[in-house]
Design a protein around this motif. Structure first.
Motif, short mmCIF file in Angstrom:
data_model
loop_
_atom_site.label_atom_id
_atom_site.label_comp_id
_atom_site.label_asym_id
_atom_site.label_seq_id
_atom_site.Cartn_x
_atom_site.Cartn_y
_atom_site.Cartn_z
N GLY A 128 0.83 -1.22 0.00
CA GLY A 128 0.00 0.00 0.00
C GLY A 128 0.85 1.25 0.00
N ARG A 129 0.21 2.37 0.22
CA ARG A 129 0.90 3.65 0.19
C ARG A 129 1.61 3.93 1.52
NH1 ARG A 129 -0.12 6.93 -4.13
NH2 ARG A 129 -1.95 6.47 -5.42
N ASP A 130 2.73 4.61 1.42
CA ASP A 130 3.44 5.08 2.60
C ASP A 130 3.00 6.52 2.85
OD1 ASP A 130 5.14 5.90 4.56
OD2 ASP A 130 6.99 5.25 3.58
N PHE A 131 2.11 6.72 3.80
CA PHE A 131 1.54 8.04 4.05
C PHE A 131 2.45 8.92 4.91
CE2 PHE A 131 -2.23 5.47 3.09
CZ PHE A 131 -2.82 6.27 2.10
N THR A 132 3.63 8.42 5.26
CA THR A 132 4.55 9.22 6.06
C THR A 132 5.44 10.11 5.20
OG1 THR A 132 6.26 7.49 6.08
CG2 THR A 132 4.60 7.43 7.83
N VAL A 133 5.47 9.87 3.89
CA VAL A 133 6.33 10.67 3.00
C VAL A 133 5.57 11.03 1.73
CG1 VAL A 133 8.46 9.63 3.84
CG2 VAL A 133 7.30 8.63 1.88
N ARG A 134 6.13 12.02 1.02
CA ARG A 134 5.60 12.41 -0.28
C ARG A 134 6.75 12.45 -1.28
NH1 ARG A 134 0.64 14.80 -1.20
NH2 ARG A 134 -0.70 15.07 0.64
N VAL A 135 6.53 11.92 -2.45
CA VAL A 135 7.50 11.98 -3.54
C VAL A 135 6.76 12.57 -4.74
CG1 VAL A 135 9.04 10.70 -5.05
CG2 VAL A 135 8.77 9.98 -2.66
N THR A 136 7.27 13.71 -5.26
CA THR A 136 6.60 14.45 -6.33
C THR A 136 5.13 14.68 -5.97
OG1 THR A 136 6.10 12.44 -7.61
CG2 THR A 136 8.18 13.58 -8.09
N ASN A 137 4.91 15.08 -4.71
CA ASN A 137 3.59 15.45 -4.20
C ASN A 137 2.61 14.28 -4.18
OD1 ASN A 137 2.26 17.63 -3.00
ND2 ASN A 137 1.03 18.02 -4.83
N ARG A 138 3.13 13.05 -4.12
CA ARG A 138 2.28 11.87 -4.01
C ARG A 138 2.83 10.94 -2.95
NH1 ARG A 138 1.78 8.95 -9.63
NH2 ARG A 138 0.50 7.61 -8.31
N HIS A 139 1.95 10.19 -2.30
CA HIS A 139 2.40 9.16 -1.36
C HIS A 139 2.79 7.92 -2.17
CE1 HIS A 139 1.13 11.42 2.12
NE2 HIS A 139 -0.08 11.56 1.63
N PRO A 140 4.05 7.49 -2.07
CA PRO A 140 4.48 6.33 -2.86
C PRO A 140 3.96 5.02 -2.27
CG PRO A 140 6.24 7.02 -1.42
CD PRO A 140 5.13 8.03 -1.23
N TYR A 141 4.03 3.97 -3.09
CA TYR A 141 3.67 2.63 -2.64
C TYR A 141 4.89 1.93 -2.07
CZ TYR A 141 -0.74 3.03 -5.23
OH TYR A 141 -1.97 3.43 -5.69
N VAL A 142 4.64 1.03 -1.11
CA VAL A 142 5.71 0.21 -0.56
C VAL A 142 5.19 -1.20 -0.31
CG1 VAL A 142 7.05 2.06 0.56
CG2 VAL A 142 5.16 0.99 1.78
N VAL A 143 6.12 -2.12 -0.20
CA VAL A 143 5.81 -3.50 0.15
C VAL A 143 6.56 -3.85 1.42
CG1 VAL A 143 5.96 -5.92 -0.57
CG2 VAL A 143 5.47 -4.14 -2.27
N HIS A 144 5.86 -4.36 2.42
CA HIS A 144 6.48 -4.82 3.66
C HIS A 144 6.42 -6.35 3.68
CE1 HIS A 144 6.65 -0.79 5.38
NE2 HIS A 144 5.38 -0.62 5.05
N ALA A 145 7.54 -6.95 4.03
CA ALA A 145 7.61 -8.41 4.09
C ALA A 145 8.41 -8.82 5.32
CB ALA A 145 8.26 -8.98 2.83
#
Length: 243
Positions: free
Chosen positions: A171-188
């Motif tokens: 899902g999205r990482d709402f703790t940061v913004r990249v180019t004014n968007r919250h990027p997606y991340v994968v946690h495993a």
């Protein structure tokens, strides 16, 4: 682990801007010092304040306006009167109408003049040079951090211990913004066979949702440092082998 390329690029940009600002600030200070060293002195009077309004647009897209007041100074040399507008303004105004101020002028061209106080003469070099002094070390730190991350990633790809970790979250990482968007991340997560401890690996920041390409996949490949499993890399390109 996040991709070090972003840190390297941002650090390089900040560092370059900082060096340019430092050079400009030093050049302005040297030019001002040279002018003051050869200039004649007299007293002038602030005859008016000129209001100049500038508009800037913030990162949130909203326009913001600010007004600065620049003193107009009048002085006399050889029975002739000269007037100039100071290149330094402020809000609140640094001077008021009717105030007497020291003036430095070129004896060969009295129209080339400026307020001779330290604050007015060196404010611009101090601001520009100060910004450069802030930007340069920030850029250097980010650049070095980016290069270290890049070297660690290369080492993990060559010598890291592989493990198939269970996907815990996409899902999205709402703790940061990249180019004014919250990027997606994968946690495993996976469990270290030697210590029994559970570790979590986080992928790079991703512009696009990785969910579709991971559909039906419950595990991702993680490469980690056996001496320190917290140093790890999520390899989203690898696919589990079919039984």
């Amino acid at each position: 682990m996040h991709n070090g390329r972003l840190f390297t690029i941002v650090g390089g940009i900040f560092g370059l801007i900082g060096l340019v600002l430092l050079c400009v600030g030093i050049a302005l200070a040297a030019s001002t010092a040279s002018f003051l060293g050869s200039a004649e002195r007299t007293d002038g009077t602030v005859v008016s304040l000129i209001a100049r309004t500038t508009t800037t647009r913030g990162s949130d897209g909203h326009a913001r306006s600010g007004t600065s007041y620049y003193p107009t100074v009048e002085f006399a040399v050889g029975g002739r009167r000269y007037t100039f507008v100071s290149s330094t303004g402020g809000n609140p105004p640094s001077h008021k109408e009717g105030e007497s101020v020291p003036v430095a002028y070129d004896p060969d061209d009295p129209s080339d003049a400026r307020i001779a106080s330290f604050g007015s003469a060196f404010l611009a070099p101090l601001i520009v040079g100060g910004l450069g002094a802030v930007f340069t070390p920030i850029g250097a730190v980010l650049f070095v951090k980016g290069r270290r991350i890049a070297r660690l990633r290369a080492w993990l790809r060559e010598q890291g211990r592989p493990v198939w970790a269970e996907i815990e979250h996409v899902g999205r990482d709402f703790t940061v913004r990249v180019t004014n968007r919250h990027p997606y991340v994968v946690h495993a997560t996976w469990q270290d066979e030697r210590t029994g401890r559970t570790y979590t690996a986080t992928s790079d920041h991703l512009r696009d949702d990785p969910g579709p390409r991971l559909r039906g996949q419950t595990r991702v490949r993680v490469l980690y440092d056996a001496a320190d499993p917290s140093r790890n890399l999520v390899d989203l390109d690898a696919r589990p082998s079919l039984p």
